[in-house]
Scaffold this motif. Structure first.
Motif, PDB file in Angstrom:
ATOM      1  N   UNK A  41       0.811  -1.214   0.000  1.00  0.00           N
ATOM      2  CA  UNK A  41       0.000   0.000   0.000  1.00  0.00           C
ATOM      3  C   UNK A  41       0.854   1.278   0.000  1.00  0.00           C
ATOM      4  N   UNK A  42       1.940   1.369   0.786  1.00  0.00           N
ATOM      5  CA  UNK A  42       2.736   2.599   0.750  1.00  0.00           C
ATOM      6  C   UNK A  42       3.312   2.913  -0.640  1.00  0.00           C
ATOM      7  N   UNK A  43       3.665   1.872  -1.391  1.00  0.00           N
ATOM      8  CA  UNK A  43       4.193   2.082  -2.745  1.00  0.00           C
ATOM      9  C   UNK A  43       3.082   2.607  -3.650  1.00  0.00           C
ATOM     10  N   UNK A  44       1.908   1.996  -3.559  1.00  0.00           N
ATOM     11  CA  UNK A  44       0.780   2.447  -4.378  1.00  0.00           C
ATOM     12  C   UNK A  44       0.372   3.872  -4.021  1.00  0.00           C
ATOM     13  N   UNK A  45       0.432   4.224  -2.735  1.00  0.00           N
ATOM     14  CA  UNK A  45       0.087   5.581  -2.315  1.00  0.00           C
ATOM     15  C   UNK A  45       1.090   6.600  -2.834  1.00  0.00           C
ATOM     16  N   UNK A  46       2.359   6.252  -2.810  1.00  0.00           N
ATOM     17  CA  UNK A  46       3.391   7.151  -3.328  1.00  0.00           C
ATOM     18  C   UNK A  46       3.186   7.391  -4.813  1.00  0.00           C
ATOM     19  N   UNK A  47       2.901   6.330  -5.542  1.00  0.00           N
ATOM     20  CA  UNK A  47       2.667   6.458  -6.991  1.00  0.00           C
ATOM     21  C   UNK A  47       1.439   7.326  -7.246  1.00  0.00           C
ATOM     22  N   UNK A  48       0.356   7.085  -6.501  1.00  0.00           N
ATOM     23  CA  UNK A  48      -0.879   7.848  -6.688  1.00  0.00           C
ATOM     24  C   UNK A  48      -0.685   9.329  -6.359  1.00  0.00           C
ATOM     25  N   UNK A  49       0.209   9.624  -5.418  1.00  0.00           N
ATOM     26  CA  UNK A  49       0.440  11.004  -5.013  1.00  0.00           C
ATOM     27  C   UNK A  49       1.487  11.737  -5.831  1.00  0.00           C
ATOM     28  N   UNK A  50       2.108  11.064  -6.783  1.00  0.00           N
ATOM     29  CA  UNK A  50       3.157  11.683  -7.605  1.00  0.00           C
ATOM     30  C   UNK A  50       2.520  12.349  -8.825  1.00  0.00           C
ATOM     31  N   UNK A  51       2.524  13.687  -8.830  1.00  0.00           N
ATOM     32  CA  UNK A  51       1.889  14.434  -9.922  1.00  0.00           C
ATOM     33  C   UNK A  51       2.503  14.122 -11.284  1.00  0.00           C
ATOM     34  N   UNK A  52       3.779  13.758 -11.320  1.00  0.00           N
ATOM     35  CA  UNK A  52       4.432  13.474 -12.609  1.00  0.00           C
ATOM     36  C   UNK A  52       3.957  12.158 -13.213  1.00  0.00           C
ATOM     37  N   UNK A  53       3.268  11.345 -12.419  1.00  0.00           N
ATOM     38  CA  UNK A  53       2.804  10.039 -12.904  1.00  0.00           C
ATOM     39  C   UNK A  53       1.298   9.997 -13.137  1.00  0.00           C
ATOM     40  N   UNK A  54       0.605  11.096 -12.905  1.00  0.00           N
ATOM     41  CA  UNK A  54      -0.858  11.117 -12.976  1.00  0.00           C
ATOM     42  C   UNK A  54      -1.410  10.644 -14.310  1.00  0.00           C
ATOM     43  N   UNK A  55      -0.761  10.978 -15.415  1.00  0.00           N
ATOM     44  CA  UNK A  55      -1.271  10.616 -16.741  1.00  0.00           C
ATOM     45  C   UNK A  55      -0.646   9.341 -17.299  1.00  0.00           C
ATOM     46  N   UNK A  56       0.143   8.643 -16.476  1.00  0.00           N
ATOM     47  CA  UNK A  56       0.823   7.431 -16.937  1.00  0.00           C
ATOM     48  C   UNK A  56       0.174   6.199 -16.317  1.00  0.00           C
ATOM     49  N   UNK A  57       0.219   5.106 -17.046  1.00  0.00           N
ATOM     50  CA  UNK A  57      -0.283   3.842 -16.501  1.00  0.00           C
ATOM     51  C   UNK A  57       0.901   2.927 -16.199  1.00  0.00           C
ATOM     52  N   UNK A  58       0.704   2.052 -15.247  1.00  0.00           N
ATOM     53  CA  UNK A  58       1.753   1.092 -14.904  1.00  0.00           C
ATOM     54  C   UNK A  58       1.754   0.000 -15.960  1.00  0.00           C
ATOM     55  N   UNK A  59       2.877  -0.151 -16.653  1.00  0.00           N
ATOM     56  CA  UNK A  59       3.013  -1.169 -17.689  1.00  0.00           C
ATOM     57  C   UNK A  59       3.443  -2.506 -17.092  1.00  0.00           C
ATOM     58  N   UNK A  60       4.311  -2.450 -16.092  1.00  0.00           N
ATOM     59  CA  UNK A  60       4.756  -3.670 -15.421  1.00  0.00           C
ATOM     60  C   UNK A  60       5.366  -3.335 -14.077  1.00  0.00           C
ATOM     61  N   UNK A  61       5.376  -4.320 -13.188  1.00  0.00           N
ATOM     62  CA  UNK A  61       5.941  -4.145 -11.858  1.00  0.00           C
ATOM     63  C   UNK A  61       6.737  -5.396 -11.487  1.00  0.00           C
ATOM     64  N   UNK A  62       7.848  -5.169 -10.793  1.00  0.00           N
ATOM     65  CA  UNK A  62       8.729  -6.259 -10.378  1.00  0.00           C
ATOM     66  C   UNK A  62       9.039  -6.126  -8.898  1.00  0.00           C
TER      67      UNK A  62
END
Length: 98
Positions: A41-62
């Motif tokens: 959850x903390x990783x997902x929250x950081x991503x959701x709160x990052x304005x530079x990533x708002x228009x990007x989708x996650x293509x893959x995660x490792x």
């Protein structure tokens, strides 16, 4: 005589002695592809709160487990180009600059 010595030297093959007493152990990190929802959850929250990533989708995660046991998450974002935008986070959601 020197011609025979040179000819003999040309056919000598150097030998390399190998010691069977040496054992090399190589530990590597473990890298496992995961679905983005499986990230902490903390990783997902950081991503959701990052304005530079708002228009990007996650293509893959490792999920990457280092040799020392530390776990981090490497996330590739689809930014519309051939190369993904990659970011790395620790389990607490802090971005790791590489």
């Amino acid at each position: 005589m020197s011609a025979m010595l040179a000819a003999g030297a040309a056919f000598t093959t150097p030998t390399i002695a190998a010691s069977s007493n040496l054992l090399e152990i190589v530990q590597q990190e473990e890298k496992v592809k995961i679905v983005p929802d499986a990230m902490p959850t903390p990783v997902k929250q950081t991503i959701a709160g990052d304005d530079t990533l708002q228009n990007l989708t996650i293509a893959e995660a490792w999920q990457v487990t280092k040799v020392d046991g530390m776990v981090h998450y490497k996330v590739g974002f689809d930014n519309g180009s051939a190369d993904k935008l990659w970011k790395t986070y620790d389990a607490q959601g802090k971005e790791i600059k590489e």
